[in-house]
Design an enzyme around this catalytic site. Sequence first.
Site, PDB file in Angstrom:
ATOM      1  N   ASP A 126       0.817  -1.217   0.000  1.00 54.74           N
ATOM      2  CA  ASP A 126       0.000   0.000   0.000  1.00 54.74           C
ATOM      3  C   ASP A 126       0.855   1.274   0.000  1.00 54.74           C
ATOM      4  O   ASP A 126       2.092   1.197  -0.053  1.00 54.74           O
ATOM      5  CB  ASP A 126      -0.950  -0.070   1.206  1.00 54.74           C
ATOM      6  N   TRP A 161      -2.766   3.403  -5.736  1.00 54.34           N
ATOM      7  CA  TRP A 161      -4.013   4.095  -6.126  1.00 54.34           C
ATOM      8  C   TRP A 161      -3.861   4.989  -7.356  1.00 54.34           C
ATOM      9  O   TRP A 161      -4.615   5.965  -7.527  1.00 54.34           O
ATOM     10  CB  TRP A 161      -4.554   4.963  -4.974  1.00 54.34           C
ATOM     11  N   GLY A 162      -2.875   4.727  -8.207  1.00 48.37           N
ATOM     12  CA  GLY A 162      -2.665   5.598  -9.370  1.00 48.37           C
ATOM     13  C   GLY A 162      -1.961   6.906  -9.022  1.00 48.37           C
ATOM     14  O   GLY A 162      -1.738   7.763  -9.886  1.00 48.37           O
ATOM     15  N   ASP A 183     -10.050   3.597  -3.587  1.00 45.75           N
ATOM     16  CA  ASP A 183     -10.774   2.393  -3.152  1.00 45.75           C
ATOM     17  C   ASP A 183     -12.186   2.306  -3.732  1.00 45.75           C
ATOM     18  O   ASP A 183     -12.890   3.308  -3.862  1.00 45.75           O
ATOM     19  CB  ASP A 183     -10.883   2.367  -1.627  1.00 45.75           C
TER      20      ASP A 183
HETATM   21  C1  GLA Z   1      -6.052   1.188   1.380  1.00 46.69           C
HETATM   22  C2  GLA Z   1      -6.161   0.237   0.203  1.00 46.69           C
HETATM   23  C3  GLA Z   1      -7.299  -0.735   0.456  1.00 46.69           C
HETATM   24  C4  GLA Z   1      -7.047  -1.513   1.750  1.00 46.69           C
HETATM   25  C5  GLA Z   1      -6.850  -0.536   2.901  1.00 46.69           C
HETATM   26  C6  GLA Z   1      -6.381  -1.235   4.167  1.00 46.69           C
HETATM   27  O1  GLA Z   1      -7.155   2.019   1.500  1.00 46.69           O
HETATM   28  O2  GLA Z   1      -6.375   0.950  -0.972  1.00 46.69           O
HETATM   29  O3  GLA Z   1      -7.426  -1.640  -0.629  1.00 46.69           O
HETATM   30  O4  GLA Z   1      -5.915  -2.322   1.589  1.00 46.69           O
HETATM   31  O5  GLA Z   1      -5.886   0.461   2.602  1.00 46.69           O
HETATM   32  O6  GLA Z   1      -6.178  -0.345   5.233  1.00 46.69           O
END
Ligand code: GLA
Length: 373
Positions: A126, A161-162, A183
């Site tokens: 992440d 996330w891009g 997300d």
């Molecule tokens: C981010 C990621 C999610 C998930 C959460 C966990 O938001 O984008 O997919 O893994 O963290 O905290």
Amino acid sequence: MIKHTPPMGWNTWNTFAKDINEELILSSAEDLIAGGLHQCGYEYVVIDDCWALRERDGAGRLVPDPVKFPHGMKYVADYLHARGLKLGIYSCCGAMTCAEYPASLNREFTDAATFAEWGVDFLKYDYCFKPLSLEGKALYRRMGIALANCGRDILFSGCSWGADNTHEWIGTTGANMWRSTGDIFDHFGSVKELIKKQYDILPYGGVGCFNDMDMLIVGMHGKGNVGLGGCTDDEYRLHFAAWCLLGSPLMIGCDIRKMDDTTRAILGNRELIAIDQDERGNRPFLFRQWGNDDLPIIVRILGNGDLAVGFFNLTDETANFWITEDDLGVPSFSGKRLTGKELYSGAPAPIVNETLIERVPAHQCRVYRLKVQ
Ligand code: GLA
């Protein structure tokens, strides 16, 4: 590890967030097998955030929470491997994960070695708490190198996330898939937004490093961590078909132990999965009906020469879609014609006057697999 088709599996986050434990993981794995989804290709069981203790041990290593995972992670990995499944785990390139558990910043080599020792097969990585002074691409490359040298094949799943133009550098990090958006949430507006965010990045994906549109919400029906009202089954059909046509990894996000038959049929639609998993891995291309971003027609040339064509009605009203065989690359002077069927209903593809044409209700899709004959 490199997968040459988009990775498939199940991930804990969408439904369970921090409420995870060994029993949930193992029973979900059993249901993945018993319900037939493993046989459809779903193989990674991914434990997302919140699996660790808040502190590392004396040697600086991550520690699975002993209340949630009383037998440790190697036990979970061995259990899954004995059943032909694979274990995924989660960390982050910052000092903490998004849910504020310890993460891998400056511990990349230690953590990669720990994951290898446990028998982990997949790391979701992440982007929370990334220090502003450090570049994400440098931190991802560091983990990519650590994984490549940890002594075990571990698939690197980027989750930035891009951000910071991920598409420009992710292919240099060793990642096998990369999250291109923020997300997902379990409502149609979120599905629509994630699809439209793909339009400008369609060329950046495919074999080598798959563009991950986030975990599936199919079958959540508003329940669980990202449940936000839920979707209708038609909306879930559209969501699943879009992820398949766009070649995204397919990570189930609902509670597979409580899946209804409709959900199982959507997630187990082998003809759609075959499009997602098409080994040639050609990138999709896009038309906009009436020039409207909310009426995308998504097309892919498949490895055996067939065409996959999807009409997606993201608007709130019924819409007419059409596209000519010429637009699809098969002009009439070629002497060739297209024939095939719709992949949810099995109905023959409606091709009239060299045009694929259909009226599609709001929030529904039609996806055809067409042969050139
Ligand atoms: C981010 C990621 C999610 C998930 C959460 C966990 O938001 O984008 O997919 O893994 O963290 O905290």
